[in-house]
Each structure stands twice: as structure tokens, then as C-alpha cells.
Write a protein that holds these residues in place. Structure first.
Motif, PDB file in Angstrom:
ATOM      1  N   VAL A  84       0.830  -1.201   0.000  1.00 63.42           N
ATOM      2  CA  VAL A  84       0.000   0.000   0.000  1.00 63.42           C
ATOM      3  C   VAL A  84       0.870   1.259   0.000  1.00 63.42           C
ATOM      4  N   THR A  85       1.935   1.246   0.784  1.00 61.24           N
ATOM      5  CA  THR A  85       2.855   2.381   0.823  1.00 61.24           C
ATOM      6  C   THR A  85       3.508   2.607  -0.535  1.00 61.24           C
ATOM      7  N   ARG A  86       3.901   1.517  -1.165  1.00 63.71           N
ATOM      8  CA  ARG A  86       4.494   1.606  -2.503  1.00 63.71           C
ATOM      9  C   ARG A  86       3.479   2.177  -3.498  1.00 63.71           C
ATOM     10  N   ALA A  87       2.234   1.734  -3.408  1.00 65.14           N
ATOM     11  CA  ALA A  87       1.194   2.226  -4.310  1.00 65.14           C
ATOM     12  C   ALA A  87       0.979   3.731  -4.124  1.00 65.14           C
ATOM     13  N   TRP A  88       0.968   4.180  -2.881  1.00 61.15           N
ATOM     14  CA  TRP A  88       0.827   5.616  -2.607  1.00 61.15           C
ATOM     15  C   TRP A  88       1.968   6.410  -3.252  1.00 61.15           C
ATOM     16  N   SER A  89       3.163   5.895  -3.155  1.00 57.54           N
ATOM     17  CA  SER A  89       4.308   6.632  -3.707  1.00 57.54           C
ATOM     18  C   SER A  89       4.222   6.711  -5.230  1.00 57.54           C
ATOM     19  N   ILE A  90       3.714   5.648  -5.871  1.00 56.52           N
ATOM     20  CA  ILE A  90       3.546   5.661  -7.326  1.00 56.52           C
ATOM     21  C   ILE A  90       2.504   6.708  -7.731  1.00 56.52           C
ATOM     22  N   LEU A  91       1.378   6.738  -7.016  1.00 54.95           N
ATOM     23  CA  LEU A  91       0.353   7.732  -7.302  1.00 54.95           C
ATOM     24  C   LEU A  91       0.886   9.151  -7.123  1.00 54.95           C
ATOM     25  N   GLU A  92       1.611   9.366  -6.041  1.00 56.97           N
ATOM     26  CA  GLU A  92       2.162  10.700  -5.777  1.00 56.97           C
ATOM     27  C   GLU A  92       3.107  11.135  -6.886  1.00 56.97           C
ATOM     28  N   TYR A  93       3.940  10.219  -7.355  1.00 54.95           N
ATOM     29  CA  TYR A  93       4.864  10.528  -8.449  1.00 54.95           C
ATOM     30  C   TYR A  93       4.084  10.899  -9.711  1.00 54.95           C
ATOM     31  N   PHE A  94       3.042  10.137 -10.027  1.00 58.85           N
ATOM     32  CA  PHE A  94       2.205  10.373 -11.206  1.00 58.85           C
ATOM     33  C   PHE A  94       1.549  11.748 -11.121  1.00 58.85           C
ATOM     34  N   ARG A  95       1.064  12.090  -9.933  1.00 55.88           N
ATOM     35  CA  ARG A  95       0.419  13.388  -9.738  1.00 55.88           C
ATOM     36  C   ARG A  95       1.429  14.528  -9.829  1.00 55.88           C
ATOM     37  N   ARG A  96       2.503  14.417  -9.100  1.00 60.74           N
ATOM     38  CA  ARG A  96       3.459  15.517  -8.975  1.00 60.74           C
ATOM     39  C   ARG A  96       4.217  15.773 -10.279  1.00 60.74           C
ATOM     40  N   ASP A  97       4.687  14.703 -10.924  1.00 58.17           N
ATOM     41  CA  ASP A  97       5.572  14.879 -12.076  1.00 58.17           C
ATOM     42  C   ASP A  97       4.845  15.017 -13.411  1.00 58.17           C
ATOM     43  N   TRP A  98       3.572  14.625 -13.446  1.00 55.82           N
ATOM     44  CA  TRP A  98       2.884  14.740 -14.731  1.00 55.82           C
ATOM     45  C   TRP A  98       1.495  15.389 -14.606  1.00 55.82           C
ATOM     46  N   MET A  99       0.634  14.871 -13.774  1.00 50.80           N
ATOM     47  CA  MET A  99      -0.752  15.326 -13.768  1.00 50.80           C
ATOM     48  C   MET A  99      -0.873  16.810 -13.415  1.00 50.80           C
ATOM     49  N   GLU A 100      -0.189  17.248 -12.380  1.00 52.89           N
ATOM     50  CA  GLU A 100      -0.254  18.660 -11.983  1.00 52.89           C
ATOM     51  C   GLU A 100       0.710  19.526 -12.793  1.00 52.89           C
ATOM     52  N   LYS A 101       1.885  19.030 -13.040  1.00 54.58           N
ATOM     53  CA  LYS A 101       2.937  19.829 -13.681  1.00 54.58           C
ATOM     54  C   LYS A 101       2.694  20.035 -15.172  1.00 54.58           C
ATOM     55  N   ALA A 145      -8.727   6.302  -6.895  1.00 59.94           N
ATOM     56  CA  ALA A 145      -7.612   5.393  -6.583  1.00 59.94           C
ATOM     57  C   ALA A 145      -7.066   5.690  -5.189  1.00 59.94           C
ATOM     58  N   GLU A 146      -6.916   6.977  -4.861  1.00 60.64           N
ATOM     59  CA  GLU A 146      -6.506   7.360  -3.509  1.00 60.64           C
ATOM     60  C   GLU A 146      -7.483   6.814  -2.469  1.00 60.64           C
ATOM     61  N   ARG A 147      -8.765   6.968  -2.749  1.00 63.93           N
ATOM     62  CA  ARG A 147      -9.796   6.534  -1.805  1.00 63.93           C
ATOM     63  C   ARG A 147      -9.725   5.025  -1.564  1.00 63.93           C
ATOM     64  N   ALA A 148      -9.531   4.242  -2.627  1.00 59.68           N
ATOM     65  CA  ALA A 148      -9.448   2.793  -2.466  1.00 59.68           C
ATOM     66  C   ALA A 148      -8.291   2.405  -1.547  1.00 59.68           C
ATOM     67  N   LEU A 149      -7.141   3.027  -1.745  1.00 62.01           N
ATOM     68  CA  LEU A 149      -5.990   2.739  -0.879  1.00 62.01           C
ATOM     69  C   LEU A 149      -6.279   3.128   0.568  1.00 62.01           C
ATOM     70  N   ARG A 150      -6.959   4.228   0.748  1.00 66.32           N
ATOM     71  CA  ARG A 150      -7.252   4.724   2.084  1.00 66.32           C
ATOM     72  C   ARG A 150      -8.249   3.822   2.827  1.00 66.32           C
ATOM     73  N   GLU A 151      -9.138   3.172   2.091  1.00 71.88           N
ATOM     74  CA  GLU A 151     -10.213   2.394   2.701  1.00 71.88           C
ATOM     75  C   GLU A 151      -9.861   0.939   2.965  1.00 71.88           C
ATOM     76  N   PHE A 152      -8.714   0.464   2.489  1.00 66.51           N
ATOM     77  CA  PHE A 152      -8.316  -0.926   2.774  1.00 66.51           C
ATOM     78  C   PHE A 152      -8.223  -1.172   4.278  1.00 66.51           C
ATOM     79  N   ARG A 153      -8.712  -2.313   4.713  1.00 67.67           N
ATOM     80  CA  ARG A 153      -8.515  -2.794   6.084  1.00 67.67           C
ATOM     81  C   ARG A 153      -7.725  -4.100   5.973  1.00 67.67           C
ATOM     82  N   LEU A 154      -6.422  -3.978   6.134  1.00 65.58           N
ATOM     83  CA  LEU A 154      -5.515  -5.043   5.717  1.00 65.58           C
ATOM     84  C   LEU A 154      -5.721  -6.357   6.466  1.00 65.58           C
ATOM     85  N   ASN A 155      -6.289  -6.319   7.646  1.00 64.69           N
ATOM     86  CA  ASN A 155      -6.487  -7.555   8.412  1.00 64.69           C
ATOM     87  C   ASN A 155      -7.851  -8.193   8.175  1.00 64.69           C
TER      88      ASN A 155
END
Length: 532
Positions: A186-203, A411-421
Motif C-alpha cells: 500500500v505504501t508503494r502504491a501511494w508513492s507511485i500515485l504521488e509521483y504520477f500526480r506531482r511529475d505529470w498530472m499537476e505539472k 484510486a486514492e480513496r481505495a488505498l485509504r479504505e483498505f482494512r488489511l487484516n
């Protein structure tokens, strides 16, 4: 006195996959008639007949190399409804996330690799934006082309964390998913999304933060945003809008002005016991049929779906519901524009007729007040449609660009709503029955119907977005959506009809072009060339 009609056979018209052929009649520099032909028989419905019910989970994602997650989603939900399964909330979120990130990768891939290339065509060399367009969007050498095509691979790295690979994973199964992401995943997925947003979607894509863009609720808001800062006007979205207006992309590609969406993203707390009838009320993104001529909305129900085969290469009755259809391909597919001329059926709504599928359909329907009060609502594209005089090449592509932000947020919401256990899978009981699974692939409305009898697939039917859009004339002679959208298109040079490509590629048809231009009167070939 009107000039002679010229007939252009464009084969194929796409840039990626499949075979889409288009014939247009041109008179006085304008398309006056059109036919779209699907020239490739796939036969997945025939392949799956008499197979194990779960064969669709493996076979149907191979129907498309770019949206296999959407097919897998439909195949899984179809069996869920047939077997009356229970699906844990984590599994619903994981299914949604897989499809969302696959759609996110398609945004830059289509924009740079398929659509914006045409804006560098010599026809537009007199546009004040042409030099910048070539600098950004020229294939392989354009600055933003290279960035966009490269970054398009990032979101599906998240898909691979869930399914082990992309494309063609089968991690979605009846009763849930065959994965259990860890906190590290999940942490890795968040970092991928952040990279996509910061380096392309917003910029590059927007030229502003997602939060600022989300404040836009109307056409007037958008035009104010465009003028607010140079970064907005010079973003890829801003540049697309300004050059589209300058080159007249808002003046053609209208179509029937009727639109369809199955809706998508079942809510994790509202669809754990999936049924066909319960789906509409459980979706985050609502379903619907929008009639732009009457400016009216209603929910979309699968029971209204019909497939006409009169103009298609099938030896079977037409006008039936997919549950009642038997796929019987004609042995010899002779092209007859007054008869049968396509492997695609003519899909229609039994009350509303021919409907267009795709991002424009989704965003228009998002502006409706039908459906549940809690479901997603976004009035922007509907307001644009009303104020700009309806659909066009420009608005159809804008809707796709606009949708990127909400896909990202979900996609952000799905990651946030996971209950891993919590559980990811509940083993189902196999049984006979009928099921239906639907979603919105990036290209539009997609659904699968399945009938299981004696433990095997008795009938399997797929209607893809492109089936809606490139289908031939229906039994009553009504053109398909893309055929209708081509009518009125200006053709500056019949030897190089890039405008036909604009209309077809605004639909992003999933059919993979050499052009033969013929004079209708003499039969003389005017030119032969590739549009791809």
C-alpha cells in the motif's frame, strides 16, 4: 450545382489494435454519408462455449491489451451474480483499484500516442499554436509526447502489486480477489500515485494542483481558470483547448446526441451481495442514458439491451437480448454496404435507440440528478455540452482529459479504505444460473453476460464500448454512433482526410490504417496511404 460524390475507403483507421475500416462519401468538401466496418472476427463467445465457468476470468482479459482489467472486472461480477456470492469490502476496493490504475495509464497513452499526433498535421500549419504543438506532441520527438508515453507505465505498477503482472492478470475471482496486499504494498502504491500526480498530472497535464482544478464546476469557471495563470493556459489541457478552438474541432463530430453509461465502481459497503437488479443503487459513478436532444436522464438497465444483426456477418435472428443470443458467424463475409458489412452488431436500447459510449457519455451522465443522492455528481461537462451546442471532437476528448482527476481521487480513496487484516475472499458455492457483470472501461460501457448450465458455460456474450460506437446500421436503417458523428465533417484534402481520423480517434475505438480514395463516378483510385 453540387459536385460529384467521392467515396473514400479508409482501412484501417486506428493506430493500435484490431481492424476498423471506414467508408465515407464526400461532396463539396463535407462527409455526407459514412459506414464503419469491424473487419476482424474475434469469437470469444464461441471460444467460451461449453468451458468451465471460470474460463472467462482467463480468456476475456485477453480481449484487449489495454483494458484487460475491465474485462476481468466484468467476468468476475458476472459469475458473482450467477453464483450468488458474497464479496468482502476489501475485494471490492481491490477490484476497483485495479481498474482505476489501468484507466489512468490509458489517459497519457491515448492523448500522446494516438490523438494529439494529429494536431501536428500540416493542415494546421497556419494555426498560431502549430509550432508549439509540434514541439510538444510530434511522435517520438515531442517533449511532452516522450514524458507522457513514459509515465503512462507507472499506474499499472500498482496493478502488478495486486495481480502479479499487467496486462492479463486474473486476480479477480468469484467471491473476491486472490491477493492480500501488505502495508508495504500500500505504501508503494501511494508513492507511485504521488509521483504520477506531482511529475505529470499537476505539472504538465493541468498546470495547477488537483485541488484548484476540482473547483471548476461550470463552463464559465473553466474559461476563468484558463485565463487565470499562464501555467493553466500553457498546460496540455489548456493548449489542447485553445488549439482545438483555433482549428475548429468544436464544429464537427456531433453524432446522435444520445449517450450511455453502465456506471462503475461498486461501493465497498453496498455491493457485498451482488445482484443484477441491485447494481445501479450500489455504484459510486452512476449509470444512465442521457438524451441530449431532450436534455433528459434515466438509469440504464441491462434488460433494455438489444443486438441487431441484419447488417452484420451473423446467421442468427437479430433484435434479441444478449441472454437470448447465439453467436453464429457467417462463413463468408462478403462486404455489401447495402446489406451485411461488419462483424460488429448494431447495439441499441430498446426504447432509446442507438447510444454513444465513452468518457463523454460518463461525464454528461455525471451531471444528471437521477440516481442516488450520495452518488458522484459533476456538472462541468454537461454545462459545456449545453453552452457549446452539443458534442464535438473537442468536447469528446476534453471529457476524457477531465476525467483523469476523479480517477486519481478514487484510486486514492481505495488505498485509504483498505482494512488489511480483514478478508479478501469468501469461497463461493458453484451453481447454475445467469449472471451479468458491467463496468466502464476507459473507452466506455462494457459488460458480460453468462449462463451456466450443468456446470459449464452455455452462453457467454460480451458487448464492448466499441461495439456500441462502431456498430453498423441497425435494422431500421439508423447509423451507428461513429457513422453519424462523421456526417458533416469537413474534408480539406480527400487525398489526406485527417478529419476522419479526428472523429474516429475521439472515440478511441478498440479496433486496429492504408487509405484507398476512389472517385465514385469513375472508380479511379485517387490515393493510397496509411493514416496510422
Amino acid at each position: 450545382m453540387p459536385s460529384a460524390v467521392q467515396t473514400l475507403d479508409i482501412s484501417p483507421v486506428g493506430r493500435v489494435e484490431g481492424d476498423l475500416d471506414v467508408r465515407v462519401n464526400i461532396q463539396d468538401g463535407v462527409v455526407v454519408d459514412a459506414w464503419t466496418q469491424a473487419e476482424l472476427f474475434r469469437g470469444f463467445e464461441v471460444i467460451l462455449r461449453d468451458k468451465d465457468p471460470q474460463a472467462g476470468l482467463v480468456v476475456t482479459p485477453r480481449a484487449c491489451g489495454i483494458c484487460g482489467a475491465s474485462h476481468l472486472t466484468c467476468a468476475a461480477w458476472a459469475l458473482d451474480t450467477a453464483w450468488q456470492t458474497e464479496v468482502p469490502r476489501n475485494a471490492i476496493l481491490a477490484r476497483n483499484l485495479g481498474q482505476l490504475v489501468e484507466s489512468l495509464q490509458s489517459l497519457p497513452r491515448h492523448h500522446y500516442g494516438l490523438f494529439m499526433i494529429d494536431y501536428t498535421h500540416k493542415n494546421y500549419s497556419k494555426s498560431k499554436y502549430y509550432e508549439e504543438a509540434v514541439k510538444r506532441w510530434a511522435p517520438f520527438t515531442g517533449s511532452n509526447y516522450e514524458i507522457g508515453v513514459t509515465i503512462s507505465g507507472k499506474p499499472v505498477e500498482i496493478y502488478a502489486l495486486l495481480g502479479g503482472q499487467w496486462p492479463h492478470s486474473s486476480y479477480m475471482v468469484p467471491g473476491g480477489v486472490m491477493c492480500a496486499p501488505t502495508l508495504t504494498d500500500v505504501t508503494r502504491a501511494w508513492s507511485i500515485l504521488e509521483y504520477f500526480r506531482r511529475d505529470w498530472m499537476e505539472k504538465i497535464w493541468l498546470g495547477c494542483s488537483l485541488e484548484r482544478y476540482e473547483e471548476i464546476k461550470s463552463y464559465d469557471d473553466f474559461m476563468a481558470w484558463l485565463d487565470e495563470k499562464p501555467e493553466h493556459a500553457n498546460s496540455d489541457l489548456g493548449m489542447f483547448w485553445r488549439m482545438s478552438l483555433d482549428c475548429g474541432m468544436d464544429k464537427f463530430g456531433k453524432g446522435h446526441e444520445k449517450f450511455v453509461s453502465w456506471g462503475y465502481l461498486p461501493h465497498e459497503d453496498k455491493y457485498q451481495k451482488p445482484t443484477i437488479d441491485g447494481r445501479n443503487a450500489a455504484l459510486i459513478m452512476k449509470s444512465g442514458v442521457y438524451d441530449g436532444n431532450a436534455d433528459s436522464f434515466k438509469l440504464m438497465d441491462q434488460k433494455h439491451t438489444r443486438e441487431d444483426t441484419m447488417r452484420s456477418w451473423y446467421d442468427e435472428p437479430g433484435g434479441v437480448h444478449p441472454f437470448d443470443r447465439k453467436t453464429v458467424p457467417t462463413q463468408k463475409n462478403t462486404i455489401n454496404m447495402d446489406g451485411q458489412y461488419s462483424w460488429s452488431t448494431a447495439v441499441r436500447h430498446d426504447e432509446s435507440g442507438r447510444l454513444e459510449a465513452g468518457p463523454l457519455s460518463r461525464q454528461l451522465i455525471a451531471g444528471g440528478t437521477h440516481g442516488e443522492a450520495w452518488q458522484h455528481f459533476d456538472p462541468l461537462v454537461l454545462d459545456m455540452h449545453r453552452k457549446l451546442g452539443g458534442a464535438s471532437v473537442m468536447l469528446r476528448h476534453f471529457a476524457r482529459m477531465h476525467e483523469g482527476v476523479k480517477l486519481y481521487r478514487q484510486a486514492e480513496r481505495a488505498l485509504r479504505e483498505f482494512r488489511l487484516n480483514d478478508p479478501w475472499y469468501i469461497k463461493p458455492t458453484e451453481r447454475d444460473g445467469r449472471g451479468w457483470g458491467a463496468t466502464e472501461a476507459i473507452r466506455g460501457a462494457l459488460c458480460h453476460w453468462i449462463e451456466v448450465k450443468d456446470g459449464k458455460i452455455k452462453n457467454y456474450q460480451i458487448i464492448a464500448p466499441t461495439t456500441w460506437n462502431v456498430g453498423p446500421r441497425s435494422a431500421d436503417g439508423v447509423r451507428g454512433p461513429m457513422e453519424q458523428a462523421l456526417i458533416g465533417s469537413p474534408i480539406r484534402d480527400p487525398h489526406d482526410p485527417v478529419e476522419v481520423g479526428h472523429v474516429c480517434r475521439s472515440y478511441d475505438s478498440c479496433l486496429v490504417c492504408t487509405v484507398h480514395a476512389h472517385d465514385a463516378k469513375t472508380g479511379e483510385e485517387l490515393a493510397r496511404f496509411r493514416t496510422a
